[in-house]
Design an enzyme around this catalytic site. Structure first.
Site, short mmCIF file in Angstrom:
data_model
loop_
_atom_site.label_atom_id
_atom_site.label_comp_id
_atom_site.label_asym_id
_atom_site.label_seq_id
_atom_site.Cartn_x
_atom_site.Cartn_y
_atom_site.Cartn_z
N ASP A 1 41.05 33.89 43.56
CA ASP A 1 40.16 34.94 44.02
C ASP A 1 39.12 35.22 42.94
O ASP A 1 39.27 34.80 41.79
CB ASP A 1 40.92 36.22 44.39
CG ASP A 1 41.85 36.69 43.28
OD1 ASP A 1 41.46 36.63 42.10
OD2 ASP A 1 42.98 37.10 43.59
N ARG B 1 49.08 46.75 39.85
CA ARG B 1 48.05 46.53 40.88
C ARG B 1 47.44 47.84 41.34
O ARG B 1 46.37 47.85 41.94
CB ARG B 1 48.66 45.78 42.07
CG ARG B 1 48.85 44.30 41.81
CD ARG B 1 49.59 43.60 42.92
NE ARG B 1 51.02 43.86 42.85
CZ ARG B 1 51.92 43.28 43.63
NH1 ARG B 1 51.53 42.42 44.55
NH2 ARG B 1 53.20 43.56 43.51
N LYS C 1 38.05 35.09 48.95
CA LYS C 1 38.95 35.46 50.05
C LYS C 1 38.65 36.86 50.55
O LYS C 1 38.11 37.71 49.83
CB LYS C 1 40.42 35.39 49.59
CG LYS C 1 40.82 36.47 48.59
CD LYS C 1 42.29 36.39 48.22
CE LYS C 1 42.65 37.50 47.21
NZ LYS C 1 44.04 37.42 46.77
#
Length: 312
Positions: free
Chosen positions: A171, A98, A194
């Site tokens: 998302d 991430r 979102k």
């Protein structure tokens, strides 16, 4: 069955359960590896059989804590010093993925750092699955075989034989992955937009598309605290969805994810076994990727193409 005269498969501590299934599929024994732990938390790695001139496949997901990454680095270094011919890191779940860019000033790019650590340690190839961002493959200076959990998830979805199926992305960032599933299954795509208050905390969410009377399948690459995916499920159920399920590649499931899933509108959430899961949740189901990784190892050893394994 592959003749085990040129390669060996070894595993770190926390991914041994998957390595054993991979070896069972390959028809070979799991290699003998000793990890000695000291009282201060330090540990050492040693191979208990000769690996000179062999292709060595090291199975280890690099999920927290950092011991899993450190084990893999020591396994690579020990293999290099023991004169292995090729060292292939099999990383079903690539941690730190991430952190693939600078999304604000003065932050690290953890995925690139981990790629550099593995390369400096001495890997010749990486086999991994469903990276959080495809561009992470470019962080490595060695070949990367990037597998997709769709190879096991899509057949599972097909066997459910759900009518009025809709694929959803929790998302906008996951829309490409969800769209690939929707095209393969010939069904509509729904998106969730979102906004986050901070990391792991969803502030608001809106549905883009029609879910009324539909059986919704939410597709994602990983579930961490399950805040996004359970909120999406609850909103879709309130919007008239007939049922809501979720499928994700990696079962990170940090607390309080299990409780959130259990209390949510989700009928079930399906993961692969890339990461061990020790909590109790009746809605969690697992599909094994052992055969997929075993077949990839077989093809790498035999110098065959692996692209035919990809469904999407």
């Amino acid at each position: 069955m592959l003749e085990n005269n040129s390669f060996l498969v070894f595993s770190g501590t926390k991914t041994k359960y998957l390595a054993e299934k991979i070896c069972s599929s390959l028809g070979c024994p799991l290699g003998k590896l000793l990890i000695t732990r000291f009282s201060d938390g330090e540990f050492a790695v040693s191979y208990e059989e000769s690996i000179r001139g062999r292709d060595v496949f090291l199975v280890q997901s690099t999920f927290p804590n950092s011991d899993n990454l450190m084990e893999l680095l020591l396994m690579i270094d020990a293999a290099k010093r023991a004169s292995a011919r090729h060292i292939i890191a099999v990383i079903p779940y690539f941690g730190w993925a991430r952190q693939d860019r600078k999304d604000k000033p003065r932050v690290s790019i953890g995925a690139k750092l981990v790629a550099d650590l593995l390369s400096v340690a001495g890997i010749d190839r990486v086999i991994t699955m469903d990276l959080h961002a495809d561009q992470i493959q470019g962080f490595f200076d060695v070949p990367v075989d990037h597998l997709y959990a769709s190879g096991v998830i899509l057949p599972y979805l097909q066997q459910l034989q759900l009518e009025d199926m809709v694929i959803a992305s929790p998302d906008v960032g996951g829309s490409k992955r969800a769209n690939a599933y929707a095209k393969y299954l010939h069904c509509p795509l729904v998106l969730c937009n979102k906004t986050r208050a901070r990391a792991n905390v969803v502030e608001s969410m809106q549905i883009i598309g029609d879910v009324e009377g539909k059986n919704v399948i939410i597709i994602d690459d990983m579930v961490d605290t399950a805040g996004t995916i359970t909120k999406a499920a609850d909103i879709m159920k309130n919007a008239g969805a007939k049922s809501v399920r979720a499928c994700a590649s990696h079962c990170v499931m940090s607390d309080p994810a299990s409780e959130r899933v259990q209390e949510s509108a989700l009928e079930e959430i399906v993961f692969t076994d890339s990461i061990p899961y020790s909590m109790k949740c009746s809605k969690v189901r697992f599909l094994s990727v052992a055969d997929m990784f075993a077949e990839t190892i077989r093809r790498v050893v035999s110098n065959e193409s692996i692209s035919s394994q990809y469904l999407v």
